[in-house]
Scaffold this motif. Structure first.
Motif, PDB file in Angstrom:
ATOM      1  N   ILE A 108       0.841  -1.204   0.000  1.00 28.31           N
ATOM      2  CA  ILE A 108       0.000   0.000   0.000  1.00 28.31           C
ATOM      3  C   ILE A 108       0.875   1.251   0.000  1.00 28.31           C
ATOM      4  O   ILE A 108       0.656   2.194  -0.779  1.00 28.31           O
ATOM      5  CB  ILE A 108      -0.946  -0.008   1.220  1.00 28.31           C
ATOM      6  N   GLN A 109       1.884   1.285   0.852  1.00 23.29           N
ATOM      7  CA  GLN A 109       2.770   2.450   0.920  1.00 23.29           C
ATOM      8  C   GLN A 109       3.512   2.660  -0.395  1.00 23.29           C
ATOM      9  O   GLN A 109       3.687   3.799  -0.856  1.00 23.29           O
ATOM     10  CB  GLN A 109       3.764   2.271   2.064  1.00 23.29           C
ATOM     11  N   SER A 110       3.950   1.566  -1.018  1.00 25.25           N
ATOM     12  CA  SER A 110       4.708   1.671  -2.262  1.00 25.25           C
ATOM     13  C   SER A 110       3.861   2.243  -3.385  1.00 25.25           C
ATOM     14  O   SER A 110       4.284   3.148  -4.108  1.00 25.25           O
ATOM     15  CB  SER A 110       5.239   0.292  -2.665  1.00 25.25           C
ATOM     16  N   VAL A 111       2.654   1.713  -3.551  1.00 24.80           N
ATOM     17  CA  VAL A 111       1.780   2.196  -4.622  1.00 24.80           C
ATOM     18  C   VAL A 111       1.394   3.650  -4.383  1.00 24.80           C
ATOM     19  O   VAL A 111       1.389   4.472  -5.314  1.00 24.80           O
ATOM     20  CB  VAL A 111       0.531   1.300  -4.741  1.00 24.80           C
ATOM     21  N   ASN A 112       1.099   4.015  -3.154  1.00 28.68           N
ATOM     22  CA  ASN A 112       0.721   5.399  -2.863  1.00 28.68           C
ATOM     23  C   ASN A 112       1.873   6.362  -3.118  1.00 28.68           C
ATOM     24  O   ASN A 112       1.672   7.491  -3.577  1.00 28.68           O
ATOM     25  CB  ASN A 112       0.232   5.521  -1.421  1.00 28.68           C
ATOM     26  N   SER A 113       3.086   5.933  -2.825  1.00 27.18           N
ATOM     27  CA  SER A 113       4.252   6.760  -3.137  1.00 27.18           C
ATOM     28  C   SER A 113       4.380   6.955  -4.640  1.00 27.18           C
ATOM     29  O   SER A 113       4.660   8.059  -5.124  1.00 27.18           O
ATOM     30  CB  SER A 113       5.516   6.109  -2.575  1.00 27.18           C
ATOM     31  N   SER A 119      -5.665   1.559   0.335  1.00 26.72           N
ATOM     32  CA  SER A 119      -5.880   1.521   1.782  1.00 26.72           C
ATOM     33  C   SER A 119      -6.195   0.085   2.174  1.00 26.72           C
ATOM     34  O   SER A 119      -6.479  -0.760   1.312  1.00 26.72           O
ATOM     35  CB  SER A 119      -7.040   2.444   2.170  1.00 26.72           C
ATOM     36  N   PRO A 120      -6.183  -0.219   3.458  1.00 30.60           N
ATOM     37  CA  PRO A 120      -6.572  -1.572   3.888  1.00 30.60           C
ATOM     38  C   PRO A 120      -7.995  -1.934   3.476  1.00 30.60           C
ATOM     39  O   PRO A 120      -8.329  -3.118   3.387  1.00 30.60           O
ATOM     40  CB  PRO A 120      -6.430  -1.508   5.412  1.00 30.60           C
ATOM     41  N   ASP A 121      -8.810  -0.927   3.187  1.00 26.30           N
ATOM     42  CA  ASP A 121     -10.186  -1.201   2.779  1.00 26.30           C
ATOM     43  C   ASP A 121     -10.292  -1.648   1.325  1.00 26.30           C
ATOM     44  O   ASP A 121     -11.176  -2.435   0.980  1.00 26.30           O
ATOM     45  CB  ASP A 121     -11.061   0.041   2.989  1.00 26.30           C
ATOM     46  N   ASN A 122      -9.412  -1.121   0.454  1.00 26.55           N
ATOM     47  CA  ASN A 122      -9.520  -1.480  -0.965  1.00 26.55           C
ATOM     48  C   ASN A 122      -8.386  -2.378  -1.447  1.00 26.55           C
ATOM     49  O   ASN A 122      -8.312  -2.704  -2.628  1.00 26.55           O
ATOM     50  CB  ASN A 122      -9.627  -0.231  -1.851  1.00 26.55           C
TER      51      ASN A 122
END
Length: 407
Positions: free
Chosen positions: A31-36, A74-77
């Protein structure tokens, strides 16, 4: 940059994201990698679209959106469960995407491999699709969670230089480096002069001669080299190169054409440009050296300050580069700016290095490869020998005869 130029290029990143059960323990880092990646894309001047394709035992392709409108993971998606339909995910992604005429299409596959659930696409079909789209200019990157997924990348036919394997704890750093190098200042002009490049002038059409490129392309349907004509089409990389150069470039001749010739390259200081001529390999002039190939690009063995390694021999590189770990006590020279077509403009620290190649010793500058370029250079290759080192030599590339020498 005028508005017409800005609108004439767009990029579309297709993110094929493994959300099978085996990725569950690495969910937060993914999640962190994709958001970055998304955040850096939003800072780019390039019109960029994103398509997320989530897969486990089924494939869920989301609607394409401009990167500015793309919600973060996010943890939701992003929930990890189920099996791994890797072939179906890649096959459906490729088959359903219709790129715009001026679009640079990138397919980024993030997975730990272990295909076990595909029903629609086989390995053979997916490999054929990747091969077909690569020829059309699509870029494929395989970000494997660990070395165990290397077989998946090889089986898919993804080029070694576009494979990267790392511990999952390093995933965010790797993606951050690639994102920043690829996108930051992507369309900022790079004002090179013609004498920095190895150029041919064919009826006022300037053509780059680049041993570092496995492919050739042209802004028209054909390209001429030494009175021979070759059918070559346009490529998205040509538009990207045009953004950085003050010299209008009409095409690039790479190793798919150069490999058919025996050639000499020499820099004519009086004319201020490189001269490329046919070379009679049977003359056996100069100091011989050996060449091997990686992805169709010539690789040579050299010593840098006494340390032995393998380096790309690249007439498309104006600066020579070396991995950061090779810099110890070499004298610092200063900074230089360069660009790589799929990375954008970057600054590099220059160091004075002693390079020994083909029994010749050169004391010249070498730049430290930025993180994004290190990711793209395959393991086992320690750097690039570029034109700045070769300017005081005559280098003979007997590609056809497999004979090479340095005068």
């Amino acid at each position: 940059m005028n508005e017409k130029t800005k609108q004439s290029q767009c990029a579309h990143a297709l993110l094929v994201l493994d959300c099978s059960g085996s990725m569950n323990s690495h969910r937060t880092q993914t999640i962190q990698s994709v958001n970055s990646f998304l955040q850096v894309q939003k800072q780019s001047d390039v019109e960029t679209k994103i398509t997320n394709v989530f897969f486990n035992d089924t494939v869920d392709k989301h609607e394409s959106k401009r990167v500015q409108n793309m919600p973060e993971l996010s943890p939701d998606n992003y929930r990890c469960h189920g099996s791994t339909a890797l072939f179906d995910a890649i096959g459906q992604t490729i088959s359903s995407h219709q790129p715009e005429s001026d679009e640079l299409t990138m397919v980024v596959i993030m997975t730990d491999g272990m295909e076990n659930a595909s029903r629609e696409y086989s390995l053979t079909v997916v490999r054929g699709l990747i091969e077909e789209k690569t020829k059309q200019g699509w870029l494929f990157t395989f970000l494997g969670a660990d070395l165990s997924s290397s077989r998946d990348a090889d089986d898919l036919g993804i080029k070694k230089e576009n494979q990267k394997f790392f511990k999952k704890t390093d995933m965010k750093k790797i993606v951050d480096d690639v994102s920043h190098s690829f996108n930051t200042s992507k369309l900022t002009p790079r004002f090179l002069t013609a004498d920095e490049l190895c150029l041919l002038d064919e009826n006022n059409r300037k053509i780059i001669v680049d041993t570092g490129s496995p492919i050739s392309f042209s802004d028209v349907s054909s390209i001429r080299f030494l009175n021979d004509w070759y059918n070559r089409s346009n490529h998205p990389l040509l538009a990207m190169i045009q953004k950085y150069l003050s010299t209008q470039i009409s095409g690039l001749i790479g190793m798919d054409i150069l490999s058919q010739y025996d050639l000499s390259f020499i820099y004519d200081r009086a004319l201020g440009r490189w001269i490329v001529n046919p070379w009679q390999a049977n003359l056996l002039e100069g100091e011989p050296f050996s060449v091997e190939y990686y992805g169709g690009v010539p690789v040579v063995e050299a010593l840098v300050d006494g340390k032995r390694g393998k380096f790309f021999l690249d007439t498309g590189a104006t600066i020579s580069f070396i991995r950061k770990g090779w810099i110890n006590d070499q004298p610092y020279i200063g900074e230089a700016e360069d660009f790589f077509p799929t990375l954008g403009i970057f600054s590099t620290d220059l160091y004075r290095c002693q390079l020994k190649f083909a029994n010749r010793v050169f004391s010249d500058s070498m730049g430290v490869m930025p993180g994004g370029l290190e990711v793209l250079i395959p393991d086992g290759i320690e750097g690039i020998i570029g034109l700045n080192v070769l300017k005081d030599t005559k280098i003979n590339f007997g590609f056809k005869s497999n004979v090479f020498s340095l005068n």
